[in-house]
Design a protein around this motif. Structure first.
Motif, short mmCIF file in Angstrom:
data_model
loop_
_atom_site.label_atom_id
_atom_site.label_comp_id
_atom_site.label_asym_id
_atom_site.label_seq_id
_atom_site.Cartn_x
_atom_site.Cartn_y
_atom_site.Cartn_z
N ALA A 215 -8.40 7.43 -12.83
CA ALA A 215 -7.12 7.16 -12.18
C ALA A 215 -6.76 5.70 -12.35
N GLN A 216 -5.51 5.45 -12.65
CA GLN A 216 -4.96 4.11 -12.78
C GLN A 216 -4.04 3.86 -11.59
N PHE A 217 -4.23 2.72 -10.94
CA PHE A 217 -3.41 2.31 -9.80
C PHE A 217 -2.61 1.09 -10.24
N ASP A 218 -1.29 1.08 -10.02
CA ASP A 218 -0.44 -0.01 -10.49
C ASP A 218 0.50 -0.47 -9.38
N SER A 219 0.62 -1.83 -9.24
CA SER A 219 1.53 -2.37 -8.25
C SER A 219 1.86 -3.81 -8.57
N SER A 220 3.12 -4.09 -8.90
CA SER A 220 3.64 -5.46 -9.05
C SER A 220 2.75 -6.35 -9.92
N GLY A 221 2.49 -5.92 -11.15
CA GLY A 221 1.72 -6.75 -12.06
C GLY A 221 0.23 -6.62 -11.94
N TRP A 222 -0.23 -5.84 -10.97
CA TRP A 222 -1.66 -5.62 -10.78
C TRP A 222 -1.99 -4.19 -11.18
N LEU B 249 0.81 -1.22 0.00
CA LEU B 249 0.00 0.00 0.00
C LEU B 249 0.84 1.27 0.00
N ALA B 250 2.12 1.15 0.32
CA ALA B 250 2.97 2.34 0.37
C ALA B 250 3.60 2.68 -0.98
N THR B 251 3.52 1.76 -1.95
CA THR B 251 4.28 1.97 -3.19
C THR B 251 3.43 1.84 -4.45
N ILE B 252 2.13 1.92 -4.34
CA ILE B 252 1.27 1.84 -5.52
C ILE B 252 1.46 3.11 -6.36
N GLY B 253 1.71 2.93 -7.65
CA GLY B 253 1.82 4.06 -8.55
C GLY B 253 0.45 4.55 -8.97
N ILE B 254 0.31 5.86 -9.08
CA ILE B 254 -0.98 6.48 -9.41
C ILE B 254 -0.80 7.38 -10.62
N THR B 255 -1.70 7.24 -11.58
CA THR B 255 -1.78 8.19 -12.69
C THR B 255 -3.22 8.67 -12.79
N ILE B 256 -3.43 9.97 -12.63
CA ILE B 256 -4.77 10.54 -12.74
C ILE B 256 -4.82 11.40 -13.99
N ARG B 257 -5.94 11.29 -14.74
CA ARG B 257 -6.06 11.96 -16.04
C ARG B 257 -7.44 12.58 -16.18
N THR C 19 -2.68 15.31 -17.08
CA THR C 19 -2.29 14.12 -16.34
C THR C 19 -1.32 14.47 -15.22
N TYR C 20 -1.51 13.82 -14.06
CA TYR C 20 -0.55 13.90 -12.97
C TYR C 20 -0.20 12.48 -12.54
N THR C 21 0.98 12.31 -11.98
CA THR C 21 1.35 11.02 -11.42
C THR C 21 1.72 11.19 -9.95
N GLY C 22 1.61 10.10 -9.20
CA GLY C 22 1.93 10.14 -7.78
C GLY C 22 2.08 8.73 -7.24
N SER C 23 2.12 8.63 -5.93
CA SER C 23 2.29 7.34 -5.26
C SER C 23 1.43 7.29 -4.01
N SER C 24 0.99 6.09 -3.67
CA SER C 24 0.17 5.92 -2.47
C SER C 24 0.92 6.31 -1.20
N GLY C 25 2.23 6.32 -1.26
CA GLY C 25 3.02 6.72 -0.10
C GLY C 25 2.91 8.19 0.23
N THR D 16 -2.16 13.17 -5.44
CA THR D 16 -1.61 14.04 -6.49
C THR D 16 -2.27 15.40 -6.35
N PRO D 17 -1.80 16.40 -7.07
CA PRO D 17 -2.58 17.64 -7.15
C PRO D 17 -3.97 17.36 -7.70
N THR D 18 -4.93 18.21 -7.37
CA THR D 18 -6.30 18.00 -7.80
C THR D 18 -6.49 18.41 -9.26
N LEU D 19 -7.50 17.79 -9.89
CA LEU D 19 -7.87 18.12 -11.26
C LEU D 19 -9.31 18.64 -11.28
N PRO D 20 -9.61 19.65 -12.10
CA PRO D 20 -10.98 20.16 -12.16
C PRO D 20 -11.90 19.14 -12.84
N LEU D 21 -13.16 19.13 -12.43
CA LEU D 21 -14.17 18.29 -13.07
C LEU D 21 -15.23 19.22 -13.66
#
Length: 268
Positions: A253-260, A180-188, A198-204, A240-245
């Motif tokens: 948002a895409q969450f990625d961690s070790s093949g998942w 849970l500390a290292t999940i990669g995040i991409t929000i678009r 697009t912004y990227t970040g991490s669950s950490g 991540t920084p917020t995005l307007p809706l």
């Protein structure tokens, strides 16, 4: 006689309902942190009296990036209600004046958390205990909608406004095998004209670990004599920084961690 916190809470609720935005500093009573919390609690009582169902809590400004973006120095928290919750892919619904979106790790509690026991544990021991108290972990988006114009507010004003909580969008489950500390995040965000941001970040980013955010919340609630309950949804903080809706836009948002990989999205 109507108390000042109750009157201020009712004022904030009316402005949200009408779509009216307030200018920071226009309610001088909110310069005091104690009053800000009293207003939040008064607003909660008013919503519950009107039939709302408390379904959990959000941690606000758990990440350093968001605190820097919003000029906020410390975290806060706010209540979540059942009518805020949406499934991934559903429209956000009406009634939002200036919605913005941020990805989060959502936790669904399996059991009540005793912060007195947590206080005796090391960080690693506390994470193990909290993990056992969590029934499910989900990819999530929080939709915030501040009553303060241009998202310009003080910590006290934001706290009084329930930490801007507006919607909770729950997406794919996160497997137990994921760190849970290292999940990669991409929000678009894709707007009505097809333009993308697009912004990227991490669950950490949420206090180093979403369970650290949960532990902080448990302690903060305990100071009010409250506790996390089984079934509560907890949003552990924006990653991540917020995005307007905007109208016609979709945020995913895409969450990625070790093949998942997991996904969550909302549209307007």
């Amino acid at each position: 006689m109507t108390t000042v916190p109750a009157a201020l809470a009712a004022r904030l609720s009316r402005e949200h309902d009408s779509g009216t935005l307030l200018v920071s500093g226009s309610l001088p009573e909110l310069r005091d942190a104690g009053v800000a919390w009293q207003v939040q609690r008064a607003g909660e009582r008013q919503r519950l009296a009107a039939g709302a169902v408390l379904t959990g809590w959000k941690v606000g400004y758990a990440s350093e990036a968001l605190r820097h973006e919003m000029g906020i120095s410390t975290p806060n928290y706010g209540p979540l209600y059942a009518d805020m919750v949406r499934c991934s892919g559903a429209p956000v619904g009406p009634g939002l004046a200036q919605p913005r979106v941020e990805p989060e790790v959502a936790l669904v509690m399996a059991a009540e958390v005793d912060p007195r026991q947590l206080a005796k544990l090391s960080e690693a021991e506390g994470h193990r205990a909290l993990s056992e108290a969590v029934a499910e972990v989900r990819c999530a988006l929080e939709v915030v909608d501040s009553v303060w114009a241009w998202y310009s507010f003080t910590w006290e004003e934001n706290t009084a406004d329930g930490s801007s909580a507006a919607r909770v969008v729950l997406g794919d489950p996160i497997p137990a095998s994921a760190d849970l500390a290292t999940i990669g995040i991409t929000i678009r965000e894709v707007d009505a004209h097809g333009n993308a941001t697009t912004y990227t970040g991490s669950s950490g980013a949420a206090m180093g670990h979403p369970l650290s955010s949960l532990r902080w919340l448990a302690g903060a609630l305990a100071e009010e004599g409250r506790s996390l309950r089984a079934g509560d949804i907890v949003l552990t903080g924006g990653l991540t920084p917020t995005l307007p809706l905007a109208a016609g836009a979709t945020v995913s948002a895409q969450f990625d961690s070790s093949g998942w990989a997991g996904h969550v999205e909302v549209s307007r």
